[in-house]
Design a protein around this motif. Sequence first.
Motif, mmCIF file in Angstrom:
data_model
loop_
_atom_site.group_PDB
_atom_site.id
_atom_site.type_symbol
_atom_site.label_atom_id
_atom_site.label_comp_id
_atom_site.label_asym_id
_atom_site.label_seq_id
_atom_site.Cartn_x
_atom_site.Cartn_y
_atom_site.Cartn_z
ATOM 1 N N UNK A 240 0.820 -1.205 0.000
ATOM 2 C CA UNK A 240 0.000 0.000 0.000
ATOM 3 C C UNK A 240 0.846 1.243 0.000
ATOM 4 N N UNK A 241 0.174 2.342 0.175
ATOM 5 C CA UNK A 241 0.834 3.648 0.151
ATOM 6 C C UNK A 241 0.304 4.486 1.290
ATOM 7 N N UNK A 242 1.210 5.145 2.018
ATOM 8 C CA UNK A 242 0.779 5.998 3.107
ATOM 9 C C UNK A 242 0.996 5.334 4.453
ATOM 10 N N UNK A 243 0.586 6.040 5.503
ATOM 11 C CA UNK A 243 0.811 5.577 6.860
ATOM 12 C C UNK A 243 -0.428 4.967 7.479
ATOM 13 N N UNK A 244 -0.468 5.040 8.799
ATOM 14 C CA UNK A 244 -1.589 4.459 9.524
ATOM 15 C C UNK A 244 -2.879 5.197 9.178
ATOM 16 N N UNK A 245 -3.939 4.432 9.043
ATOM 17 C CA UNK A 245 -5.228 5.009 8.679
ATOM 18 C C UNK A 245 -5.499 5.029 7.195
ATOM 19 N N UNK A 246 -4.453 4.853 6.377
ATOM 20 C CA UNK A 246 -4.625 4.808 4.932
ATOM 21 C C UNK A 246 -5.087 3.406 4.515
ATOM 22 N N UNK A 247 -5.694 3.283 3.328
ATOM 23 C CA UNK A 247 -6.088 1.945 2.849
ATOM 24 C C UNK A 247 -4.896 0.995 2.798
ATOM 25 N N UNK A 248 -5.175 -0.265 3.114
ATOM 26 C CA UNK A 248 -4.091 -1.243 3.206
ATOM 27 C C UNK A 248 -3.417 -1.568 1.901
ATOM 28 N N UNK A 249 -4.123 -1.441 0.787
ATOM 29 C CA UNK A 249 -3.510 -1.722 -0.513
ATOM 30 C C UNK A 249 -3.843 -3.113 -1.012
ATOM 31 N N UNK A 250 -3.045 -3.584 -1.936
ATOM 32 C CA UNK A 250 -3.302 -4.832 -2.650
ATOM 33 C C UNK A 250 -2.608 -6.015 -1.970
ATOM 34 N N UNK A 251 -3.250 -7.184 -2.115
ATOM 35 C CA UNK A 251 -2.682 -8.425 -1.608
ATOM 36 C C UNK A 251 -1.880 -9.122 -2.713
ATOM 37 N N UNK A 252 -0.925 -9.927 -2.295
ATOM 38 C CA UNK A 252 -0.318 -10.888 -3.222
ATOM 39 C C UNK A 252 0.228 -12.056 -2.402
ATOM 40 N N UNK A 253 0.144 -13.246 -2.996
ATOM 41 C CA UNK A 253 0.605 -14.485 -2.365
ATOM 42 C C UNK A 253 1.398 -15.260 -3.402
ATOM 43 N N UNK A 254 2.503 -15.844 -2.982
ATOM 44 C CA UNK A 254 3.296 -16.677 -3.864
ATOM 45 C C UNK A 254 3.876 -17.836 -3.067
ATOM 46 N N UNK A 255 3.961 -18.979 -3.720
ATOM 47 C CA UNK A 255 4.564 -20.147 -3.079
ATOM 48 C C UNK A 255 6.068 -20.211 -3.316
ATOM 49 N N UNK A 256 6.585 -19.367 -4.171
ATOM 50 C CA UNK A 256 8.013 -19.355 -4.466
ATOM 51 C C UNK A 256 8.743 -18.481 -3.450
ATOM 52 N N UNK A 257 9.818 -18.985 -2.926
ATOM 53 C CA UNK A 257 10.654 -18.210 -2.009
ATOM 54 C C UNK A 257 11.876 -17.623 -2.707
ATOM 55 N N UNK A 258 11.875 -17.669 -4.024
ATOM 56 C CA UNK A 258 12.978 -17.090 -4.776
ATOM 57 C C UNK A 258 12.940 -15.571 -4.673
ATOM 58 N N UNK A 259 14.106 -14.990 -4.573
ATOM 59 C CA UNK A 259 14.202 -13.535 -4.416
ATOM 60 C C UNK A 259 13.590 -12.792 -5.586
ATOM 61 N N UNK A 260 13.850 -13.239 -6.792
ATOM 62 C CA UNK A 260 13.316 -12.574 -7.982
ATOM 63 C C UNK A 260 11.805 -12.706 -8.065
ATOM 64 N N UNK A 261 11.278 -13.884 -7.728
ATOM 65 C CA UNK A 261 9.830 -14.094 -7.803
ATOM 66 C C UNK A 261 9.096 -13.195 -6.815
ATOM 67 N N UNK A 262 9.590 -13.083 -5.593
ATOM 68 C CA UNK A 262 8.947 -12.215 -4.601
ATOM 69 C C UNK A 262 9.043 -10.762 -5.032
ATOM 70 N N UNK A 263 10.194 -10.368 -5.575
ATOM 71 C CA UNK A 263 10.351 -8.982 -6.035
ATOM 72 C C UNK A 263 9.389 -8.655 -7.164
ATOM 73 N N UNK A 264 9.224 -9.565 -8.123
ATOM 74 C CA UNK A 264 8.326 -9.300 -9.244
ATOM 75 C C UNK A 264 6.883 -9.167 -8.770
#
Length: 488
Positions: A240-264
Amino acid sequence: MAVEWTITIEGKNEFGDVCRKAVRIDKSWERLFDGDLGLSIEDGKTIMTALQSAVVNHEAETYALFRRVCPDCHTFRPVKDYTTRQIRTVFGTVEVRNPRWMICRDCYPGMVVAFAPLKEICPDRATSELMELTARLGSMMPYRQAANVLADFLPIEPTETHATVRKRTIRIGERLDDQSAEEERRARMATEVTEERRQFEMQLPGDRRKEFVISIDTAHVRSADLNSARNFELVVARCGRGGRGEPGGRYFVTSSTDQTAIRDRALHALQQEGYCGFGHVTVISDGAEILKRLPRAMPKPTAHIIDWFHIAMKIQPMQQIADHMARSRSGLSEALPTINRDIRAVKWRLWHGRVDRAIRNLEQLLARLKASQGDGEFSVARLHSLGSQLLTYVRSNRGAIVNYGKRYRAGLRVATTLAESAVNSLVGKRMVKKQQMRWSLHGAHMLMQVRTADLNGELRDRLREPFRQPEPNVPPLFKPKPPLLRAA
């Protein structure tokens, strides 16, 4: 005594043709003594099945006729054959006429290609609404329960079993994962160009929205693979963007623990929040090793912060033991008169980012506790064990402990509350806490893609995106050019 209700459905197409269909429902007076008043669910299924049959047949016939017209010469294409096709909808299975057209021989001489127009709008032999509803229910509850809910309220076929729900959910998850992979590739290419630049925004004093925050955590899922470990990890995050009280933003879930996959995945989620590849990014995690890889792979500047909640929860039991020792007025309280105040001082220094002072105070405190362990008091041994764990945790995450008090007063986030709630809402209720199922890595990953898209409010749009631009029936290589364009 019975009453016969006749419901007439009438529709008129673009050419003025009128189509009528009647539905008869018998209602007996005896049912009133059982409290059966009005139309029942079964009556509604009967009515909607008849209405759906009329509407689907009309729309399928209209679309097939529209696709028969050649877009180049505006003449009818030749007929290959006529077959029937069953289309599963939320209001029953409808059998429609399924013609196949040949491509225009005048526009494409020498090519013999046939296509079915209904396959363009219904490639799965099921409407996108039914696929979406099945996938949404399959991601929220067990597959058998989702199949029972569909059968109770919708006039679907008996073949719509839990296996059908599972296959559709996994299939939808694979499509969403492929779409995300393509979008991540474009986002990665955009960030490579602007890796060393900063956000082109006016820096306003106290503007909390200039910071992009990634709250990330891991969830453990029981594994169904007998040859692997008992559990495997899913990386769950909310960007998300902003501090406390701001909308939480978007979710994402991945089963890969690879550094590149999490970054993408993180870059794709941040891009939807307005990130252009050169902003201030803050990653908040609990210090797990697989999560420490993300800040190093993100574009600069990216800061990594240890979640304050995990630090406070490691100090809390120490504080409780020290308070008990102070209230008991035993010999330990005389041997360690300032134990309560010392622990509070460690917590205060960690809250204000004074890590070196906190480490020195912890080392001195542990030395005094070790000297007092000869009394055989269990509280001292337990306090020493908790203090050693806290000291190891602080030392291993020294560079990620910041001035939490300053961030809190500025209205910025200091904890992974959003990630913890995301783990509960995404993974916990469906896979861990209430359901005793074991999952494959592929199945859990695809199911989470459906659940994530549903919580982000984009499941319907992403499933309908491929239908908005039908694929051409002829490759562009064989499409003839107009004479003027060819001469130029």
